[in-house]
Design an enzyme around this catalytic site. Sequence first.
Site, PDB file in Angstrom:
ATOM      1  N   ARG A   1       0.771  -1.101  -0.024  1.00 15.82           N
ATOM      2  CA  ARG A   1      -0.058  -0.131   0.279  1.00 15.82           C
ATOM      3  C   ARG A   1       0.839   1.317   0.079  1.00 15.82           C
ATOM      4  NH1 ARG A   1      -4.528   0.247   4.471  1.00 15.82           N
ATOM      5  NH2 ARG A   1      -2.847   0.964   5.775  1.00 15.82           N
TER       6      ARG A   1
ATOM      7  N   GLU B   1     -16.516   6.532   3.512  1.00 15.07           N
ATOM      8  CA  GLU B   1     -15.783   5.795   4.567  1.00 15.07           C
ATOM      9  C   GLU B   1     -15.773   6.669   5.767  1.00 15.07           C
ATOM     10  OE1 GLU B   1     -11.425   5.057   4.778  1.00 15.07           O
ATOM     11  OE2 GLU B   1     -11.163   6.128   3.096  1.00 15.07           O
TER      12      GLU B   1
ATOM     13  N   LYS C   1      -2.446   6.546   1.372  1.00 17.13           N
ATOM     14  CA  LYS C   1      -2.557   6.962   2.710  1.00 17.13           C
ATOM     15  C   LYS C   1      -1.278   8.303   2.785  1.00 17.13           C
ATOM     16  CE  LYS C   1      -2.858   4.605   7.236  1.00 17.13           C
ATOM     17  NZ  LYS C   1      -4.171   4.661   7.225  1.00 17.13           N
TER      18      LYS C   1
HETATM   19  C1  LIG Z   1      -5.492   3.813   7.352  1.00 18.41           C
HETATM   20  C2  LIG Z   1      -6.957   4.030   6.896  1.00 18.41           C
HETATM   21  C3  LIG Z   1      -7.827   3.047   7.287  1.00 18.41           C
HETATM   22  C4  LIG Z   1      -7.754   1.796   8.013  1.00 18.41           C
HETATM   23  O1  LIG Z   1      -6.800   1.093   7.117  1.00 18.41           O
HETATM   24  P1  LIG Z   1      -6.321  -0.224   7.906  1.00 18.41           P
HETATM   25  O2  LIG Z   1      -5.097  -0.911   6.998  1.00 18.41           O
HETATM   26  O3  LIG Z   1      -7.153  -1.280   7.991  1.00 18.41           O
HETATM   27  O4  LIG Z   1      -5.754   0.204   9.121  1.00 18.41           O
HETATM   28  C5  LIG Z   1      -8.997   3.572   6.580  1.00 18.41           C
HETATM   29  N1  LIG Z   1      -9.367   4.622   6.180  1.00 18.41           N
HETATM   30  C6  LIG Z   1      -8.203   5.618   5.955  1.00 18.41           C
HETATM   31  C7  LIG Z   1      -8.711   6.893   5.227  1.00 18.41           C
HETATM   32  C8  LIG Z   1      -6.902   5.336   6.548  1.00 18.41           C
HETATM   33  O5  LIG Z   1      -6.171   6.259   6.404  1.00 18.41           O
END
Ligand SMILES: *Cc1c(COP(=O)(O)O)cnc(C)c1O
Length: 338
Positions: free
Chosen positions: A80, A219, A183
């Site tokens: 990722r 989300e 991210k």
């Molecule tokens: C990190 C993150 C998540 C959760 O991802 P995980 O890999 O399950 O920890 C969900 N939404 C956003 C915007 C994130 O930055």
Amino acid sequence: MENLDWKNIGFGYRDTDYNIRCYYRNGQWGELEISSSKRIDIHMSATALHYGQEAFEGLKAFKGKDGKIRIFRMDENAKRMQSSCDGILMPKLPVEKFTEAVRRAVKMNERFVPPYESGAALYIRPLLIGTGPQIGVKPADEYLFTVFVMPVGPYFPEGFKPTNLVIMREYDRAAPQGTGKYKVGGNYAASMYEGKLAKEQGFSAVLYLDAREKKYLDECGPANFFGIKNDTYITPKSDSILPSITNKSLMVLAEEMGLKVEQRKVPYEELSEFEEVGACGTAAVISPIKGIYDSDNDKWFKYGNQEEAGEWSTKLYNKLRAIQYGEEEDKHGWVEIV
Ligand SMILES: *Cc1c(COP(=O)(O)O)cnc(C)c1O
């Protein structure tokens, strides 16, 4: 570390002994280095500071009943981060460099991994930043990748209790064709204002709708969304949400438990049909939701008995945690013992 109150340390920055660093210079990644400094020396014109050229990751290591330390799906975090690199023009960090840095950061700070009984864990924060100076808007020519760790308390020290989300249509976290799927820090800066508003009003997070039409669910601030109805686990498909590794894992477990799994556009109206809803991410695994308040229409959607998490959410939560703590067989090869 016998004198830390593991159960009540919460989620906050804490010093540990070492961090791992790796520099990108002259077109290539260097060797991993160990540091005990909490500081980085950075040029004031670094692209990370001015133009947000930075990406991060978040994952955890857990001490099991057997005393062994397990890291959960770090290869997924490595991949990722590579996707984030592509998204904001940073040199791709090799998966093997990422995973080796994580292993070392955990190993060298072993005394900070909370004991099994506490339900706490070691949070791991990989960070990649553009350090080279630029003043025109273009990618840096130098980068720093670092991994630091800190013990964090259990997300639910008082039990697995549901909270409320809020919908506020006047705010977006990410644009439809923007950086929501990476991210990167910029998405977080963009969500802080309404995140604070939500907290002040007693909600745990904002539930974002798709920015283009405001018709579909996206989300929740820093976590993915799912709903369960008619024995089906349903989670939004959208180009502006971050692909959560927890969500990806829950989809596999849900199917094994006999649920159907659907990843598709989820219209707002479906909120009135779900039997259970939750937010999922590394921090909490599942954060059960008892209510969603649509602030623009002064309308509430309520779930369950308002006191406890739903049956499927509880099962999924327990199952994933059991794999992370080594209590349940790791059929999918999700954990690595360090
Ligand atoms: C990190 C993150 C998540 C959760 O991802 P995980 O890999 O399950 O920890 C969900 N939404 C956003 C915007 C994130 O930055």
